[in-house]
Write an enzyme that holds these catalytic residues in place. Structure first.
Site, PDB file in Angstrom:
ATOM      1  N   PRO A   1      -6.485  -3.141   9.353  1.00  0.00           N
ATOM      2  CA  PRO A   1      -5.086  -3.164   8.902  1.00  0.00           C
ATOM      3  C   PRO A   1      -4.381  -4.481   9.223  1.00  0.00           C
ATOM      4  O   PRO A   1      -3.364  -4.818   8.662  1.00  0.00           O
ATOM      5  CB  PRO A   1      -4.437  -2.000   9.655  1.00  0.00           C
ATOM      6  CG  PRO A   1      -5.561  -1.137  10.095  1.00  0.00           C
ATOM      7  CD  PRO A   1      -6.733  -2.052  10.319  1.00  0.00           C
TER       8      PRO A   1
ATOM      9  N   GLU B   1     -10.383   2.467  17.779  1.00  0.00           N
ATOM     10  CA  GLU B   1      -9.212   1.581  17.750  1.00  0.00           C
ATOM     11  C   GLU B   1      -9.583   0.204  17.205  1.00  0.00           C
ATOM     12  O   GLU B   1      -8.762  -0.691  17.169  1.00  0.00           O
ATOM     13  CB  GLU B   1      -8.642   1.422  19.163  1.00  0.00           C
ATOM     14  CG  GLU B   1      -8.174   2.730  19.789  1.00  0.00           C
ATOM     15  CD  GLU B   1      -7.262   3.510  18.856  1.00  0.00           C
ATOM     16  OE1 GLU B   1      -7.613   4.666  18.545  1.00  0.00           O
ATOM     17  OE2 GLU B   1      -6.242   2.958  18.436  1.00  0.00           O
TER      18      GLU B   1
ATOM     19  N   ARG C   1     -17.505  -6.521  -9.403  1.00  0.00           N
ATOM     20  CA  ARG C   1     -17.076  -6.479 -10.814  1.00  0.00           C
ATOM     21  C   ARG C   1     -16.813  -7.870 -11.369  1.00  0.00           C
ATOM     22  O   ARG C   1     -16.827  -8.079 -12.570  1.00  0.00           O
ATOM     23  CB  ARG C   1     -15.794  -5.655 -10.952  1.00  0.00           C
ATOM     24  CG  ARG C   1     -15.948  -4.178 -10.735  1.00  0.00           C
ATOM     25  CD  ARG C   1     -14.574  -3.513 -10.648  1.00  0.00           C
ATOM     26  NE  ARG C   1     -13.827  -3.664 -11.898  1.00  0.00           N
ATOM     27  CZ  ARG C   1     -13.970  -2.850 -12.942  1.00  0.00           C
ATOM     28  NH1 ARG C   1     -14.844  -1.886 -12.903  1.00  0.00           N
ATOM     29  NH2 ARG C   1     -13.261  -3.033 -14.042  1.00  0.00           N
TER      30      ARG C   1
ATOM     31  N   ASP D   1      -7.597  -5.888 -17.184  1.00  0.00           N
ATOM     32  CA  ASP D   1      -6.844  -7.151 -17.166  1.00  0.00           C
ATOM     33  C   ASP D   1      -5.773  -7.186 -16.087  1.00  0.00           C
ATOM     34  O   ASP D   1      -5.168  -8.211 -15.864  1.00  0.00           O
ATOM     35  CB  ASP D   1      -6.162  -7.348 -18.540  1.00  0.00           C
ATOM     36  CG  ASP D   1      -7.236  -7.655 -19.583  1.00  0.00           C
ATOM     37  OD1 ASP D   1      -6.974  -7.603 -20.786  1.00  0.00           O
ATOM     38  OD2 ASP D   1      -8.363  -7.937 -19.123  1.00  0.00           O
TER      39      ASP D   1
HETATM   40  N1  LIG Z   1      -6.125  -1.225   5.694  1.00  0.00           N
HETATM   41  C1  LIG Z   1      -7.429  -1.432   5.921  1.00  0.00           C
HETATM   42  O1  LIG Z   1      -8.099  -2.265   5.292  1.00  0.00           O
HETATM   43  C2  LIG Z   1      -8.087  -0.628   6.984  1.00  0.00           C
HETATM   44  C3  LIG Z   1      -9.306  -1.013   7.525  1.00  0.00           C
HETATM   45  C4  LIG Z   1      -9.896  -0.244   8.533  1.00  0.00           C
HETATM   46  C5  LIG Z   1      -9.244   0.914   8.943  1.00  0.00           C
HETATM   47  N2  LIG Z   1      -9.753   1.714   9.918  1.00  0.00           N
HETATM   48  C6  LIG Z   1     -10.719   1.221  10.882  1.00  0.00           C
HETATM   49  C7  LIG Z   1      -9.991   0.325  11.851  1.00  0.00           C
HETATM   50  C8  LIG Z   1      -8.916   0.831  12.576  1.00  0.00           C
HETATM   51  C9  LIG Z   1      -8.248  -0.005  13.462  1.00  0.00           C
HETATM   52  C10 LIG Z   1      -8.624  -1.345  13.608  1.00  0.00           C
HETATM   53  C11 LIG Z   1      -9.695  -1.831  12.859  1.00  0.00           C
HETATM   54  C12 LIG Z   1     -10.382  -0.993  11.965  1.00  0.00           C
HETATM   55  N3  LIG Z   1      -8.080   1.298   8.387  1.00  0.00           N
HETATM   56  C13 LIG Z   1      -7.500   0.531   7.430  1.00  0.00           C
END
Ligand SMILES: NC(=O)c1ccc(NCc2ccccc2)nc1
Length: 224
Positions: free
Chosen positions: A88, A115, A153, A167
């Site tokens: 995230p 985490e 893709r 598109d």
């Molecule tokens: N928004 C995203 O791309 C994303 C990617 C992974 C995820 N969960 C695994 C995770 C949690 C906390 C820290 C690192 C990875 N959630 C959302």
């Protein structure tokens, strides 16, 4: 293009390897997907790869050593691979980044759970942190599959003409509206211009519709 996946749930990737566009791209040897079970790099007989967080808190953190050893093993085969961490906190995965990623020969996708990973992995082993959106899901695997699909893709010969090259975003605009038979249903008719057979006029109408839709729904895309 080769994708190496570092994950605790390698079997999840059968979801994209067995059906559809990605399965065909694999069959045509345009892409390959290799899963690496991180537990195979665990230091202990219980196959743990996570541990309690320094500073307390409920969550577990994925340890440095198993990940670093796994990346090392991948780099013996793919020395030039780029290590991407799905999280995230990453750079937003948009069409521009998808285009950029499609130019690499090899990508290693690190899928976090719990985490996430020890910060020292992000600092020293990860080349790019990528986020598929501002939300948390239970693991990086689904995010990795979204990345694989969107990047694959864009590779030559992956999309036959029947898979429309959506598109949207390709020209930084949302897609124009689509219609198919019947011409009229429940009193709802197809826009006249699409029945005109005048391709220049149809293309102009589609571009105008895409611009209108983008202005209405995603004005932020217009400032790119
Ligand atoms: N928004 C995203 O791309 C994303 C990617 C992974 C995820 N969960 C695994 C995770 C949690 C906390 C820290 C690192 C990875 N959630 C959302």
């Amino acid at each position: 293009m080769r994708f190496d996946i570092i994950t605790l749930f390698p079997e999840m990737f059968s979801a994209i390897k067995e059906e559809g566009v990605i399965a065909r791209a694999i069959k045509k040897s345009i892409i390959s997907i290799n899963e690496w079970q991180l537990r195979d790099f665990s230091e202990n007989k219980y196959k743990n790869v996570d541990d309690k967080a320094y500073g307390g808190g409920a969550g577990m953190v994925m340890q440095v050593k198993p990940i670093r050893d796994c990346i090392k093993k991948i780099k013996e085969q793919e020395p030039e691979t780029k290590v991407i961490y799905l999280s995230p906190q990453g750079d937003p995965l948009n069409q521009n980044l998808v285009e950029k990623l499609s130019s690499f020969e090899s990508l290693t996708l690190l899928c976090g759970r719990y985490e996430g990973v020890d910060e020292r992995i992000i600092k020293n082993d990860v080349d790019l942190e990528v986020s598929i959106g501002d939300y948390v899901i239970s693991g990086g695997e689904l995010a990795a599959m979204v990345l694989i699909d969107s990047v694959s893709r864009r590779l030559p010969n992956v999309l036959g003409n029947k898979d429309s090259l959506n598109d949207s975003f390709v020209n930084n605009l949302l897609d124009y509206p689509h219609y198919t038979r019947p011409e009229s249903i429940d009193g709802d008719i197809v826009p006249e211009v699409l029945l005109s057979g005048n391709q220049a006029k149809i293309d102009a109408w589609r571009l105008e519709q895409a611009k209108h839709k983008t202005r209405q729904k995603r004005p932020d895309l217009l400032s790119n």
